[in-house]
Structure formats: structure tokens, C-alpha cells
Scaffold this motif. Structure first.
Motif, short mmCIF file in Angstrom:
data_model
loop_
_atom_site.label_atom_id
_atom_site.label_comp_id
_atom_site.label_asym_id
_atom_site.label_seq_id
_atom_site.Cartn_x
_atom_site.Cartn_y
_atom_site.Cartn_z
N THR A 180 81.06 -23.54 67.36
CA THR A 180 81.86 -23.79 66.16
C THR A 180 83.00 -22.79 66.10
O THR A 180 84.10 -23.11 65.67
N ILE A 181 82.70 -21.56 66.55
CA ILE A 181 83.76 -20.56 66.72
C ILE A 181 83.71 -20.11 68.17
O ILE A 181 82.64 -20.03 68.78
N THR A 182 84.88 -19.84 68.73
CA THR A 182 84.96 -19.50 70.15
C THR A 182 85.60 -18.15 70.40
O THR A 182 85.65 -17.70 71.53
N LYS A 183 86.09 -17.51 69.35
CA LYS A 183 86.69 -16.19 69.50
C LYS A 183 85.80 -15.18 68.77
O LYS A 183 85.01 -15.55 67.91
N PRO A 184 85.95 -13.90 69.11
CA PRO A 184 85.12 -12.89 68.43
C PRO A 184 85.32 -12.93 66.91
O PRO A 184 86.43 -13.16 66.43
N PHE A 185 84.25 -12.73 66.20
CA PHE A 185 84.29 -12.66 64.74
C PHE A 185 83.29 -11.59 64.32
O PHE A 185 82.22 -11.48 64.92
N ARG A 186 83.65 -10.85 63.30
CA ARG A 186 82.80 -9.74 62.86
C ARG A 186 82.53 -9.86 61.36
O ARG A 186 83.43 -10.16 60.58
N ILE A 187 81.29 -9.61 61.00
CA ILE A 187 80.91 -9.52 59.59
C ILE A 187 80.44 -8.09 59.34
O ILE A 187 79.59 -7.58 60.06
N ASP A 188 81.01 -7.46 58.34
CA ASP A 188 80.55 -6.16 57.87
C ASP A 188 79.92 -6.36 56.50
O ASP A 188 80.43 -7.13 55.69
N HIS A 189 78.84 -5.67 56.26
CA HIS A 189 78.18 -5.71 54.95
C HIS A 189 78.38 -4.37 54.25
O HIS A 189 78.18 -3.32 54.86
N VAL A 190 78.78 -4.44 52.98
CA VAL A 190 79.05 -3.24 52.19
C VAL A 190 78.38 -3.42 50.84
O VAL A 190 78.38 -4.52 50.28
N ARG A 191 77.84 -2.35 50.31
CA ARG A 191 77.24 -2.43 48.97
C ARG A 191 78.32 -2.69 47.93
O ARG A 191 79.40 -2.09 47.98
N GLY A 192 78.04 -3.57 47.00
CA GLY A 192 79.00 -3.94 45.97
C GLY A 192 79.49 -2.76 45.15
O GLY A 192 80.65 -2.71 44.74
N PHE A 195 81.26 -8.83 53.62
CA PHE A 195 80.33 -9.47 52.69
C PHE A 195 79.67 -8.39 51.86
O PHE A 195 79.45 -7.27 52.33
N GLU A 196 79.30 -8.75 50.65
CA GLU A 196 78.50 -7.83 49.86
C GLU A 196 77.09 -7.82 50.41
O GLU A 196 76.48 -8.87 50.63
N SER A 197 76.58 -6.64 50.66
CA SER A 197 75.23 -6.51 51.19
C SER A 197 74.21 -7.00 50.17
O SER A 197 74.32 -6.71 48.98
N ARG A 198 73.22 -7.73 50.66
CA ARG A 198 72.12 -8.19 49.82
C ARG A 198 70.79 -7.62 50.33
O ARG A 198 69.74 -8.16 50.07
N GLY A 199 70.87 -6.53 51.11
CA GLY A 199 69.69 -5.92 51.68
C GLY A 199 69.57 -6.30 53.15
O GLY A 199 70.14 -7.29 53.61
#
Length: 148
Positions: A94-106, A71-75
């Protein structure tokens, strides 16, 4: 690809000639665009709409066994809201397996500009200007998410 005066590419800040260039470049790529459009949102704020779209996106990715998103970081505070949404999806099963979100500056990840361009084309299409989306349509699926 972006104008030198901008830190990152923004569709809404681009002139028509730039937009045509962006669309031509993306149309030549063999990538699929999934766009979640939130409809009927008159009585909800932008953060509620965003959470509803994130919920649907993570669910759909989970179904095709994609377990990471950038995802684009919003702070820090807004990024935490995204992570909290992921926690909610886990808690409600709603989800049952591992999921990861990384935030990066646009400005640090040019690939984050692609969704901005595609969403710009979708917005214009919804407003009646089909020119840009028509060039991307064969590689674009729009998923509709209506408010409840």
C-alpha cells in the motif's frame, strides 16, 4: 492555552468559552486540516475503526510525499498496534517508500492538541452544531472512510 488543571487539552473536557478561544486561535493559523471520518461502523470496534483511518491517512500522506507522522502515544501496547499497521501497509505494498511514525505523550507536545480541537469541531458539526467547524471550514478537508 490549556487550563492549568489539565495535563493536556481535551475538547470534551472544555467549556464553551474555552472552545471558542481554541477555535479562534486555530482559525487564525494558515494550516490545512485533513480529517478522516470513519462512517458506518456499527459492527466494528474502535480499534478496527482506528486502523482503517490510519491506513487511509498514511496512504494519503504517502501520495503527497509526506513520510513521517507524529501520533499521540496511547501506551506501549497500543503504540505497537500502530507500528504493526505500518508494517502491514508495507507488506501489502500500500506504501512503497519509507514512512515513520513517532509516538509522543500528549502532555509533552501541544501541537497534538490541534487535532483534538478540530475533531471536536467535526463531531459537533456531525451532531448538528456547525458553529465551530464553520470557522475552520475553509482550511478543513473531511475525507470519508466507509466500512467495507
Amino acid at each position: 492555552m490549556k487550563p492549568p488543571s489539565q495535563l493536556k487539552l481535551h475538547w470534551y473536557e472544555s467549556v464553551e468559552a474555552q472552545r471558542r478561544k481554541y477555535i479562534t486561535l486555530i482559525a487564525g493559523m494558515e494550516i490545512m486540516h485533513w480529517v478522516i471520518v470513519r462512517e458506518d461502523t456499527q459492527n466494528e470496534g474502535p480499534e478496527r475503526s482506528r486502523r482503517a483511518c490510519i491506513e487511509m491517512m498514511i496512504y494519503e500522506l504517502h501520495q503527497i510525499e509526506v513520510f513521517e507522522a507524529v501520533f499521540e502515544s496511547r501506551g506501549a501496547a497500543n503504540d505497537k498496534r500502530d507500528i504493526d499497521m505500518l508494517g502491514y501497509l508495507r507488506a501489502t505494498k500500500t506504501i512503497t517508500k519509507p514512512f515513520r511514525i513517532d509516538h509522543v505523550r500528549g502532555m509533552d507536545e501541544p501541537l497534538l492538541w490541534l487535532p483534538d480541537i478540530v475533531c471536536g469541531a467535526i463531531s459537533e458539526d456531525m451532531a448538528g452544531n456547525h458553529t465551530h467547524l464553520d470557522r475552520l471550514r475553509q482550511h478543513t478537508e473531511v475525507l470519508r472512510n466507509t466500512s467495507r
